[in-house]
Design a protein around this motif. Structure first.
Motif, PDB file in Angstrom:
ATOM      1  N   UNK A  46       0.788  -1.317  -0.088  1.00 47.11           N
ATOM      2  CA  UNK A  46      -0.006   0.011  -0.214  1.00 47.11           C
ATOM      3  C   UNK A  46       0.829   1.293   0.240  1.00 47.11           C
ATOM      4  N   UNK A  47       1.727   1.345   0.870  1.00 46.61           N
ATOM      5  CA  UNK A  47       2.543   2.630   1.048  1.00 46.61           C
ATOM      6  C   UNK A  47       3.366   2.978  -0.339  1.00 46.61           C
ATOM      7  N   UNK A  48       3.237   3.985  -0.546  1.00 46.48           N
ATOM      8  CA  UNK A  48       4.199   4.809  -1.597  1.00 46.48           C
ATOM      9  C   UNK A  48       5.466   5.134  -0.982  1.00 46.48           C
ATOM     10  N   UNK A  49       6.027   4.402  -0.539  1.00 38.69           N
ATOM     11  CA  UNK A  49       7.359   4.619   0.063  1.00 38.69           C
ATOM     12  C   UNK A  49       8.255   3.467   0.013  1.00 38.69           C
ATOM     13  N   UNK A  50       9.654   3.614  -0.182  1.00 39.19           N
ATOM     14  CA  UNK A  50      10.345   2.156  -0.125  1.00 39.19           C
ATOM     15  C   UNK A  50      11.542   2.590   0.702  1.00 39.19           C
ATOM     16  N   UNK A  51      12.434   1.385   1.283  1.00 42.33           N
ATOM     17  CA  UNK A  51      13.606   1.696   1.987  1.00 42.33           C
ATOM     18  C   UNK A  51      14.606   2.658   1.372  1.00 42.33           C
ATOM     19  N   UNK A  52      14.649   2.395  -0.179  1.00 38.57           N
ATOM     20  CA  UNK A  52      15.516   3.211  -0.807  1.00 38.57           C
ATOM     21  C   UNK A  52      15.248   4.711  -0.851  1.00 38.57           C
ATOM     22  N   UNK A  53      13.893   5.129  -0.729  1.00 38.34           N
ATOM     23  CA  UNK A  53      13.265   6.565  -0.925  1.00 38.34           C
ATOM     24  C   UNK A  53      13.032   7.042   0.384  1.00 38.34           C
ATOM     25  N   UNK A  57      11.884  13.861   6.356  1.00 36.91           N
ATOM     26  CA  UNK A  57      10.383  14.786   6.556  1.00 36.91           C
ATOM     27  C   UNK A  57       9.405  14.201   5.636  1.00 36.91           C
ATOM     28  N   UNK A  58       9.712  12.780   4.815  1.00 36.53           N
ATOM     29  CA  UNK A  58       8.570  12.178   4.203  1.00 36.53           C
ATOM     30  C   UNK A  58       8.157  12.974   2.969  1.00 36.53           C
ATOM     31  N   UNK A  59       9.057  14.053   2.401  1.00 30.21           N
ATOM     32  CA  UNK A  59       8.926  14.485   1.190  1.00 30.21           C
ATOM     33  C   UNK A  59       8.739  13.627  -0.128  1.00 30.21           C
ATOM     34  N   UNK A  60       7.680  13.943  -0.880  1.00 27.93           N
ATOM     35  CA  UNK A  60       7.301  12.975  -1.964  1.00 27.93           C
ATOM     36  C   UNK A  60       7.095  11.603  -1.707  1.00 27.93           C
ATOM     37  N   UNK A 143      -1.029  10.388   4.193  1.00 24.90           N
ATOM     38  CA  UNK A 143      -0.453  10.183   5.396  1.00 24.90           C
ATOM     39  C   UNK A 143      -1.436   9.154   5.889  1.00 24.90           C
ATOM     40  N   UNK A 144      -1.037   8.011   6.418  1.00 23.28           N
ATOM     41  CA  UNK A 144      -1.688   6.989   7.081  1.00 23.28           C
ATOM     42  C   UNK A 144      -1.341   6.922   8.905  1.00 23.28           C
ATOM     43  N   UNK A 145      -2.333   6.752   9.552  1.00 16.11           N
ATOM     44  CA  UNK A 145      -2.130   6.437  11.150  1.00 16.11           C
ATOM     45  C   UNK A 145      -3.071   5.444  11.582  1.00 16.11           C
ATOM     46  N   UNK A 146      -2.180   4.648  12.458  1.00 15.53           N
ATOM     47  CA  UNK A 146      -2.809   3.682  12.832  1.00 15.53           C
ATOM     48  C   UNK A 146      -2.988   3.899  14.501  1.00 15.53           C
ATOM     49  N   UNK A 147      -4.033   3.584  15.155  1.00 10.57           N
ATOM     50  CA  UNK A 147      -4.449   4.117  16.426  1.00 10.57           C
ATOM     51  C   UNK A 147      -5.315   2.785  17.178  1.00 10.57           C
ATOM     52  N   UNK A 226      -8.294   4.775  -0.535  1.00 15.05           N
ATOM     53  CA  UNK A 226      -7.332   5.741  -1.286  1.00 15.05           C
ATOM     54  C   UNK A 226      -7.949   6.574  -2.221  1.00 15.05           C
ATOM     55  N   UNK A 227      -9.213   5.817  -3.000  1.00 16.85           N
ATOM     56  CA  UNK A 227      -9.953   6.316  -3.851  1.00 16.85           C
ATOM     57  C   UNK A 227     -10.840   7.482  -3.265  1.00 16.85           C
ATOM     58  N   UNK A 228     -11.097   7.363  -1.765  1.00 19.24           N
ATOM     59  CA  UNK A 228     -11.907   8.683  -1.132  1.00 19.24           C
ATOM     60  C   UNK A 228     -11.075   9.725  -0.663  1.00 19.24           C
TER      61      UNK A 228
END
Length: 280
Positions: A46-53, A57-60, A143-147, A226-228
């Motif tokens: 799901x996350x658009x994030x990888x260990x490489x990038x 600051x979470x930019x991009x 931004x995702x957050x689990x509580x 994500x569609x919402x």
């Protein structure tokens, strides 16, 4: 990863959790086991994030915050298995001075850990701030957050939830681990939350319900969420899970919220969770 591969990884993550908490003789296995399916899907699909990038600051890139920081074992496991740090480092969980403390902390410079969490009730506010920053900087990532559900008993959350709707923070997805249990017992016996779905709708959020221990539904509903996004409203997913999922004697009770298994219990649990990817 396809559904089968994700399920295999989630089983390994559960083994990691049991072994980490047992070795440390402390920790929180119950919620960690319950969230293993979701966390595996999040980090691997799901996350658009990888260990490489990964960027501090979470930019991009998408950002994730674990508000219920006490379930750090499952976070550390999926991060290690995804390649954010060496898998063998899981053996250092909760040891003095290591990066894998009982609650995540940015002090130890672990990739992707941007804020200390575990003081319950603060993570949603932090995530809203990050989402607002992205909007102000024209960053189109989410931004995702689990509580935890018991965490919603904290008043600060409802101020944050109201703020997010009023300010159209629509690049935010909140996932509530809705297992209906907390450290002192069933939610309804401690401080009943009532109709959580109706509450969020009243606060003008988009609401989705998800079976958090069914991988197909996790993927389906996360993609629906994500569609919402970017339609003026923040999104919340009420994720129905079973605390202690995968280990029969840990399920159906709040007892294992924050209790480590002994040697015999650990072996019993591991016998129910076949090694799939390889132990650390």
């Amino acid at each position: 990863m396809n559904v089968f591969e994700l399920e295999q990884m989630a089983t390994q993550v559960r083994r990691d959790v049991i072994r980490m908490v047992h070795a440390a003789k402390s920790g929180h296995p119950g919620g960690s086991l319950g969230c293993a399916d979701f966390m595996t899907a999040l980090f691997f699909n799901i996350l658009n994030c990888t260990p490489e990038n990964i960027d501090e600051k979470g930019t991009g890139q998408d950002m994730f915050f674990l508000s219920n920081g006490h379930i750090s074992p499952v976070l550390y496991s999926v991060m290690a298995r995804r390649g954010y740090f060496p898998v063998n480092e899981l053996a250092t969980f909760r040891f003095l001075g290591t990066r894998l403390q009982g609650h995540p902390s940015p002090k130890y410079k672990l990739p992707g850990i941007r804020v200390a969490t575990g003081s319950l009730g603060q993570g949603i506010s932090v995530a809203i701030g990050a989402a607002l920053s992205k909007k102000n900087n024209q960053d189109t990532n989410l931004v995702y957050v689990l509580c935890g559900d018991g965490e919603l008993q904290e008043g600060q959350n409802w101020e944050a939830i109201l703020f997010a709707a009023a300010n159209k923070i629509d690049n935010l997805i909140l996932i509530v681990d809705y297992n209906k249990k907390q450290i002192d017992g069933p939610i309804e016996n401690v401080c009943n939350l009532g109709d959580v779905n109706a509450k969020f709708k009243t606060f003008d959020w988009e609401v989705i319900e998800m079976q958090g221990n069914v991988m197909e539904d996790v993927l389906k509903q996360m993609n629906e969420a994500k569609k919402l996004t970017n339609h003026t409203k923040p999104v919340v997913i009420l994720m129905h899970t079973e605390m202690g999922m995968g280990v029969d004697f840990m399920m159906g009770t709040h007892k294992w919220h924050g209790s480590p298994p002994n040697d015999e219990q650990t072996q019993n649990a591991l016998n129910q969770l076949p090694e799939t990817i390889g132990d650390f």
